[in-house]
Design a protein around this motif. Structure first.
Motif, PDB file in Angstrom:
ATOM      1  N   HIS A  66      60.691  36.488  65.547  1.00  0.00           N
ATOM      2  CA  HIS A  66      61.075  37.111  64.268  1.00  0.00           C
ATOM      3  C   HIS A  66      62.596  37.195  64.130  1.00  0.00           C
ATOM      4  O   HIS A  66      63.255  37.902  64.893  1.00  0.00           O
ATOM      5  CB  HIS A  66      60.481  38.522  64.185  1.00  0.00           C
ATOM      6  CG  HIS A  66      60.694  39.196  62.859  1.00  0.00           C
ATOM      7  ND1 HIS A  66      59.845  39.018  61.781  1.00  0.00           N
ATOM      8  CD2 HIS A  66      61.664  40.042  62.418  1.00  0.00           C
ATOM      9  CE1 HIS A  66      60.273  39.740  60.758  1.00  0.00           C
ATOM     10  NE2 HIS A  66      61.381  40.368  61.119  1.00  0.00           N
ATOM     11  N   HIS A  68      66.035  36.472  60.947  1.00  0.00           N
ATOM     12  CA  HIS A  68      66.404  36.184  59.553  1.00  0.00           C
ATOM     13  C   HIS A  68      67.725  35.423  59.565  1.00  0.00           C
ATOM     14  O   HIS A  68      68.803  36.033  59.667  1.00  0.00           O
ATOM     15  CB  HIS A  68      66.580  37.481  58.750  1.00  0.00           C
ATOM     16  CG  HIS A  68      65.359  38.350  58.713  1.00  0.00           C
ATOM     17  ND1 HIS A  68      64.337  38.161  57.814  1.00  0.00           N
ATOM     18  CD2 HIS A  68      64.990  39.409  59.470  1.00  0.00           C
ATOM     19  CE1 HIS A  68      63.389  39.071  58.011  1.00  0.00           C
ATOM     20  NE2 HIS A  68      63.767  39.837  59.025  1.00  0.00           N
ATOM     21  N   HIS A 243      56.465  42.163  57.260  1.00  0.00           N
ATOM     22  CA  HIS A 243      56.873  43.354  58.009  1.00  0.00           C
ATOM     23  C   HIS A 243      55.800  44.421  57.811  1.00  0.00           C
ATOM     24  O   HIS A 243      55.461  44.729  56.665  1.00  0.00           O
ATOM     25  CB  HIS A 243      58.200  43.887  57.494  1.00  0.00           C
ATOM     26  CG  HIS A 243      59.340  42.910  57.630  1.00  0.00           C
ATOM     27  ND1 HIS A 243      59.594  41.934  56.707  1.00  0.00           N
ATOM     28  CD2 HIS A 243      60.269  42.777  58.599  1.00  0.00           C
ATOM     29  CE1 HIS A 243      60.652  41.235  57.102  1.00  0.00           C
ATOM     30  NE2 HIS A 243      61.089  41.719  58.249  1.00  0.00           N
ATOM     31  N   HIS A 280      57.049  43.962  63.693  1.00  0.00           N
ATOM     32  CA  HIS A 280      57.350  45.347  64.102  1.00  0.00           C
ATOM     33  C   HIS A 280      56.093  46.151  64.462  1.00  0.00           C
ATOM     34  O   HIS A 280      55.916  46.508  65.603  1.00  0.00           O
ATOM     35  CB  HIS A 280      58.194  46.082  63.050  1.00  0.00           C
ATOM     36  CG  HIS A 280      59.503  45.413  62.799  1.00  0.00           C
ATOM     37  ND1 HIS A 280      60.582  45.571  63.632  1.00  0.00           N
ATOM     38  CD2 HIS A 280      59.897  44.524  61.848  1.00  0.00           C
ATOM     39  CE1 HIS A 280      61.596  44.837  63.196  1.00  0.00           C
ATOM     40  NE2 HIS A 280      61.199  44.185  62.120  1.00  0.00           N
ATOM     41  N   ASP A 331      64.875  39.901  65.736  1.00  0.00           N
ATOM     42  CA  ASP A 331      65.247  40.298  64.387  1.00  0.00           C
ATOM     43  C   ASP A 331      66.627  39.729  64.058  1.00  0.00           C
ATOM     44  O   ASP A 331      67.119  38.840  64.758  1.00  0.00           O
ATOM     45  CB  ASP A 331      65.149  41.815  64.200  1.00  0.00           C
ATOM     46  CG  ASP A 331      64.712  42.180  62.763  1.00  0.00           C
ATOM     47  OD1 ASP A 331      64.761  41.307  61.882  1.00  0.00           O
ATOM     48  OD2 ASP A 331      64.328  43.337  62.533  1.00  0.00           O
TER      49      ASP A 331
END
Ligand SMILES: [Zn+2]
Length: 503
Positions: A66, A68, A243, A280, A331
């Protein structure tokens, strides 16, 4: 770059989450795939390229479940931010990207990850105001040019952050409210049709970079939008990632809005399946864990980010005990900071120890290694391709330098990697049989040029963001107070299993 027909790596110590425990062995590779693993002196076809791995520990590339990539240029831009304050600041971090910046941002993220031993990632890339086929192609190309594997999932929503939290708009003064409403999310149909086009046009080898869909956060999306994403995913065999109950604010909003947990809500919509990843999953109860496990879904556990944003601690051991697949992610650069999978893997192990005083229930070194390789690989839908040193798997191999201080002396491969490696020991990184990193240096792109291009793009975007900066600062205080109040609400309706034991 086409890898040589055969190569053989000789003399390295071998580690994976299954049977390889650091003993010396050889690896025979044909083109991009591991063909055989055996003791020293393994037979190799004539003409095979010999790679000397003396004093190296070989392990499967770490897989980031995960991240971004769109905010890879926003390093160091926020400090004491909760998830909600980070989302409030999104106009500053991810809205000024031109097409060429999207390519550059993906390339920067990919370079950072491969340099620290990560060979594949799930990138939930945000394009403002909505995904575009050309933007997604540019992001995919960024990963392909670095030589990293990726699942690129466009982040989408049909309402923005301020509209998604019940009562928040009413708490804003009218002038701010109208500014926020102007930044309304695009209609769902536009985002869906852009993704459909991108899925149709996808030109990159799907074993290298493929597309998935990421409706961002359950309460940011109408149920009809979630269902449309599910249908599109099914039509193209693409995966879904969202999420789920990352912060307590989200959990409270979910209960208020849907009268049930966010996981129960998604399950009722019929979107959870084996190709579904819940990022998460901090604020989940036992029923939520069972729902996700029963559907064969995955969780992307982001321990660094959950700590940085004060979101909480996901009940990972309970998930594993329920048979739920768990991968590990860093993340984003704005909350997981260094995109360092060694760090995320170590924290995924350490944090298992706050749930119970019984060491028998803690995750051990191999358990953390398994989540950060095989668990993440399965979440990406690459489960039978990567995450292990085994015949038939892609030759995605990280070489760790055993002369580094963290291996002096060398006692236990898995423990020294999980508990002591920071990424500083990464000497080479092979992906699909190609060296993407050699002697700690990126081979596939010009690093100096990347730095210059990033500096120029960043300077331009920071100058452009002055207007948004004012809006974000004006909203910050109100959003902060509003969300702190929500987070202080009692949460007795469901038993949150992630709570550390309180004496
Ligand atoms: Zn995320």
């Amino acid at each position: 770059m086409t890898p040589a027909a055969f190569s053989v790596i000789r003399g390295g110590r071998l580690l994976d989450s299954a049977d390889l425990d650091g003993a010396t062995g050889d690896i025979l590779i044909e083109a991009d795939t591991i063909r055989e693993i055996g003791p020293a002196g393994l037979r190799a076809p004539e003409g095979a390229i010999v790679i000397d791995a003396t004093d190296q520990l070989l392990m499967p590339g770490l897989v980031n479940a995960h991240t971004h990539g769109d905010v890879s240029m926003a390093k160091g831009m926020g400090d004491r931010l909760s998830l909600e304050l980070l989302l409030n600041a999104s106009p500053l971090t991810s809205e000024g990207l031109r097409l060429e910046d999207k390519y550059l941002a993906a390339k920067l993220a990919a370079t950072e990850m491969v340099l620290s031993g990560c060979t594949a990632c799930y990138d939930l890339f945000s394009e403002f105001p909505m995904p575009s086929p050309e933007g997604l192609a540019a992001v995919g190309q960024g990963y392909a040019d670095v030589g990293m594997r990726a699942v690129v999932a466009p982040l989408m929503a049909d309402r923005n952050f301020w509209q998604a939290i019940p009562g928040l708009l009413d708490a804003l003064p009218p002038a701010l409210r109208s500014e926020v409403d102007r930044a309304a999310a695009e209609p769902a149909e536009t985002a869906i049709s852009a993704c459909r086009q991108a899925l149709k046009d996808w030109a990159i080898d799907r074993d290298q970079v493929r597309l998935a869909l990421a409706p961002t956060i359950p309460h940011h999306c109408e149920p009809s939008f979630f269902r449309a994403c599910r249908e599109l995913a099914d039509e193209f065999g693409a995966a879904l990632h969202t999420h789920v109950a990352e912060s307590k604010v989200q959990a409270v909003v979910g209960l208020r809005k849907f009268g049930k947990t966010l996981t129960a809500h998604l399950d009722e919509l019929g979107v959870i399946g084996p190709d579904f990843t819940a990022a998460h999953a901090v604020w989940v109860d036992e029923d939520d864990i069972r729902r996700l496990a029963d559907r064969g879904a995955s969780v992307a556990h982001n321990p660094t980010s959950n700590l940085r944003l004060g979101a909480g601690v996901a009940p990972v051991k309970a998930m594993l005990d329920a048979g739920l697949n768990v991968g590990v992610g860093t993340d984003a650069s704005t909350c997981g900071d260094a995109l360092n999978m060694f760090e995320a893997m170590r924290l995924s192990n350490y944090l298992s120890r706050i749930h119970t005083p019984d060491p028998g229930d803690w995750i051990d070194a191999k358990g953390a290694l398994s989540m950060a390789t095989q668990g993440s690989a399965r979440a990406l839908g690459f489960g039978s391709l990567i995450g292990a040193l085994q015949p038939g798997y892609k030759a995605d191999i990280v070489f760790l330098d055993l002369r580094r201080i963290q291996y002096v002396p060398f006692n236990h491969a898995a423990r020294q990697v999980v508990y002591q490696e920071t990424g500083s020991g990464v000497s080479h990184v092979m992906i699909g049989g190609n060296f993407v990193v050699r002697d700690g240096r990126i081979q596939t792109i010009d690093y100096g040029k990347l730095r210059d291009e990033v500096a120029r793009a960043n300077e331009r975007m920071r100058a452009q963001a002055v207007g948004s900066e004012r809006l974000v600062r004006q909203l910050e205080g109100i959003v902060g107070q509003f969300c702190v109040a929500l987070a202080q609400e009692p949460y007795h309706v469901h038993r949150y299993v992630g709570m550390p034991p309180i004496q």
